[in-house]
Design a protein around this motif. Sequence first.
Motif, PDB file in Angstrom:
ATOM      1  N   ARG A 119     -13.276   1.450  -1.891  1.00 19.71           N
ATOM      2  CA  ARG A 119     -12.554   2.620  -1.380  1.00 19.71           C
ATOM      3  C   ARG A 119     -11.563   2.258  -0.281  1.00 19.71           C
ATOM      4  NH1 ARG A 119     -17.646   5.773   1.274  1.00 19.71           N
ATOM      5  NH2 ARG A 119     -18.567   5.222  -0.701  1.00 19.71           N
ATOM      6  N   THR A 121      -9.619  -0.431  -0.286  1.00 17.70           N
ATOM      7  CA  THR A 121      -8.537  -1.287  -0.775  1.00 17.70           C
ATOM      8  C   THR A 121      -7.186  -0.617  -0.575  1.00 17.70           C
ATOM      9  OG1 THR A 121     -10.082  -1.895  -2.514  1.00 17.70           O
ATOM     10  CG2 THR A 121      -7.840  -2.694  -2.756  1.00 17.70           C
ATOM     11  N   GLU A 122      -6.233  -1.373  -0.090  1.00 15.07           N
ATOM     12  CA  GLU A 122      -4.895  -0.783   0.052  1.00 15.07           C
ATOM     13  C   GLU A 122      -4.287  -0.615  -1.334  1.00 15.07           C
ATOM     14  OE1 GLU A 122      -2.535  -2.894   2.849  1.00 15.07           O
ATOM     15  OE2 GLU A 122      -3.835  -2.386   4.522  1.00 15.07           O
ATOM     16  N   TYR A 123      -3.506   0.448  -1.494  1.00 14.47           N
ATOM     17  CA  TYR A 123      -3.084   0.817  -2.835  1.00 14.47           C
ATOM     18  C   TYR A 123      -2.264  -0.271  -3.537  1.00 14.47           C
ATOM     19  CZ  TYR A 123      -1.061   3.016  -6.808  1.00 14.47           C
ATOM     20  OH  TYR A 123      -0.682   3.257  -8.089  1.00 14.47           O
ATOM     21  N   HIS A 124      -1.449  -1.014  -2.775  1.00 15.78           N
ATOM     22  CA  HIS A 124      -0.576  -1.980  -3.458  1.00 15.78           C
ATOM     23  C   HIS A 124      -1.373  -3.043  -4.206  1.00 15.78           C
ATOM     24  CE1 HIS A 124      -0.917  -5.242  -0.390  1.00 15.78           C
ATOM     25  NE2 HIS A 124      -1.187  -4.231   0.408  1.00 15.78           N
ATOM     26  N   HIS A 127      -2.453  -1.343  -7.364  1.00 12.77           N
ATOM     27  CA  HIS A 127      -1.270  -1.131  -8.203  1.00 12.77           C
ATOM     28  C   HIS A 127      -0.873  -2.414  -8.934  1.00 12.77           C
ATOM     29  CE1 HIS A 127       2.183   1.286  -9.349  1.00 12.77           C
ATOM     30  NE2 HIS A 127       2.898   0.197  -9.256  1.00 12.77           N
TER      31      HIS A 127
ATOM     32  N   VAL B 138       2.355   6.841  -4.102  1.00 12.60           N
ATOM     33  CA  VAL B 138       1.407   6.379  -3.095  1.00 12.60           C
ATOM     34  C   VAL B 138       2.045   5.273  -2.264  1.00 12.60           C
ATOM     35  CG1 VAL B 138      -0.975   5.635  -2.738  1.00 12.60           C
ATOM     36  CG2 VAL B 138      -0.336   6.718  -4.872  1.00 12.60           C
ATOM     37  N   PRO B 139       2.140   5.452  -0.967  1.00 13.98           N
ATOM     38  CA  PRO B 139       2.624   4.351  -0.125  1.00 13.98           C
ATOM     39  C   PRO B 139       1.692   3.154  -0.252  1.00 13.98           C
ATOM     40  CG  PRO B 139       2.559   6.406   1.107  1.00 13.98           C
ATOM     41  CD  PRO B 139       1.842   6.664  -0.175  1.00 13.98           C
ATOM     42  N   SER B 140       2.270   1.957  -0.176  1.00 10.98           N
ATOM     43  CA  SER B 140       1.472   0.778  -0.496  1.00 10.98           C
ATOM     44  C   SER B 140       0.313   0.530   0.461  1.00 10.98           C
ATOM     45  CB  SER B 140       2.366  -0.462  -0.563  1.00 10.98           C
ATOM     46  OG  SER B 140       3.200  -0.506   0.565  1.00 10.98           O
ATOM     47  N   ARG B 141       0.415   1.053   1.692  1.00 10.73           N
ATOM     48  CA  ARG B 141      -0.663   0.788   2.644  1.00 10.73           C
ATOM     49  C   ARG B 141      -1.813   1.802   2.569  1.00 10.73           C
ATOM     50  NH1 ARG B 141       0.572  -2.193   7.167  1.00 10.73           N
ATOM     51  NH2 ARG B 141      -1.669  -2.211   7.405  1.00 10.73           N
ATOM     52  N   VAL B 142      -1.608   2.862   1.824  1.00 13.83           N
ATOM     53  CA  VAL B 142      -2.638   3.911   1.770  1.00 13.83           C
ATOM     54  C   VAL B 142      -3.875   3.397   1.034  1.00 13.83           C
ATOM     55  CG1 VAL B 142      -3.159   6.114   0.625  1.00 13.83           C
ATOM     56  CG2 VAL B 142      -1.130   5.896   2.026  1.00 13.83           C
ATOM     57  N   ARG B 143      -5.038   3.817   1.494  1.00 16.16           N
ATOM     58  CA  ARG B 143      -6.290   3.372   0.886  1.00 16.16           C
ATOM     59  C   ARG B 143      -6.495   4.008  -0.480  1.00 16.16           C
ATOM     60  NH1 ARG B 143      -8.456   4.311   5.992  1.00 16.16           N
ATOM     61  NH2 ARG B 143      -9.196   6.318   5.223  1.00 16.16           N
ATOM     62  N   TYR B 144      -7.243   3.282  -1.302  1.00 17.89           N
ATOM     63  CA  TYR B 144      -7.509   3.714  -2.680  1.00 17.89           C
ATOM     64  C   TYR B 144      -8.251   5.044  -2.727  1.00 17.89           C
ATOM     65  CZ  TYR B 144      -9.624   3.301  -7.354  1.00 17.89           C
ATOM     66  OH  TYR B 144     -10.050   3.519  -8.627  1.00 17.89           O
ATOM     67  N   GLU B 171       4.095   3.231  -6.804  1.00 18.72           N
ATOM     68  CA  GLU B 171       3.893   2.674  -5.470  1.00 18.72           C
ATOM     69  C   GLU B 171       5.171   2.832  -4.660  1.00 18.72           C
ATOM     70  OE1 GLU B 171       3.005  -1.464  -5.434  1.00 18.72           O
ATOM     71  OE2 GLU B 171       3.034  -1.564  -3.252  1.00 18.72           O
ATOM     72  N   VAL B 177       3.817  -4.790   4.888  1.00 15.17           N
ATOM     73  CA  VAL B 177       2.779  -5.109   3.924  1.00 15.17           C
ATOM     74  C   VAL B 177       2.373  -6.551   4.166  1.00 15.17           C
ATOM     75  CG1 VAL B 177       2.280  -5.423   1.481  1.00 15.17           C
ATOM     76  CG2 VAL B 177       3.630  -3.487   2.232  1.00 15.17           C
ATOM     77  N   PRO B 178       1.112  -6.810   4.375  1.00 14.30           N
ATOM     78  CA  PRO B 178       0.712  -8.190   4.658  1.00 14.30           C
ATOM     79  C   PRO B 178       1.034  -9.115   3.498  1.00 14.30           C
ATOM     80  CG  PRO B 178      -1.192  -6.768   4.297  1.00 14.30           C
ATOM     81  CD  PRO B 178       0.006  -5.888   4.354  1.00 14.30           C
TER      82      PRO B 178
END
Lengths: 151, 180
Positions: A119, A121-124, A127, B138-144, B171, B177-178
């Motif tokens: 839960r 995990t960052e979305y990228h 993706h 979804v922004p790339s940093r947002v949590r799943y 995305e 983004v790291p």
Amino acid sequence: MSELESSSGKPNLTPILDMVFQLITFFMLVMNFKAAALDTSLRLPVVGSARAVDAQGQVSLLILNITKEGNLNVYGQSRTVESYIAGEAQAELLAARQKNPKLQPGDELPTTVVIRADRGTEYHMVHRVIEACQQHGFRNFALKALNREEG
Amino acid sequence: MSRRRRRKSQEEVELNLAAMLDMAFQLLTFFILTFKPAPVEGQVNLRLPPPTPVLQKGQQRDIGEMAPKEGEVPKGVSTLVITLNNNIQSRDPGKALSYTIGELGEGSTVGTLDQLNNKLQSIFSNPVNPFEQVIIQVPSRVRYDELMKVVDVFTRQKMPGDKKLSLSFVELPQTEVPAK
């Protein structure tokens, strides 16, 4: 009285052995051997509308565990996203061609991709996995979640 | 013959069950200790078509149009865009702070999932609901799990006539983004 005298003082172990074997049978049956494919350390998101797994028909599944750090774990081993999915897609394509010989690389595959992502995990990172699956012809996805918070 | 049988039954071969019982108890202990019932997992089944590029306003009319007002059906609108908004400067950049229905910066923004639910209900309860697909940005940093909350709200919606909308995730690249 006479029975007691005739017995040699040895307890009859047969009933207890029967019971123990029944218990062993029970625990063996309820043991989840499928759990090897699932990374139980992941904390799945909680989604109230998540439905119970519907196992109707013989659907082939590709189970992908995505950790909080974005690693793809399969049977406890970390894999490279692109190469692993490409390899699996190749194998699924060969299997699907037995039913439909006209299938070409990139066509829709009948396999369902089961995504078990943490839960946090960052979305990228999720993706990246979904995109790689889509590029290789996977269209059906099952996003795993818990119905309610555990514990 | 009968004599022999009688003698055999008198001898009574006794099996020593104690050793077998020991082993059975060991097996039992092993199974009890390793027994861990798996949590009941559910799943959300989605059909995700390949990603389509999201165009900015003015380039394409189909994407990101606002929900129609009552009795008004904009032509050519087929896609409903739901955007999760986060703040990468904040302490928790993975949290979705608000949800925008419609185009980025243009749509109506709601702060909570309940409000999002109400908004979607009012959109989908419209019998002339023109949308055919939904894109969640979804922004790339947002949590799943923040995405899954929105998917949860979306899958709970009842469409008129059991119409099925296709769903896609897009995305939104974010700075900081790291490196992978």
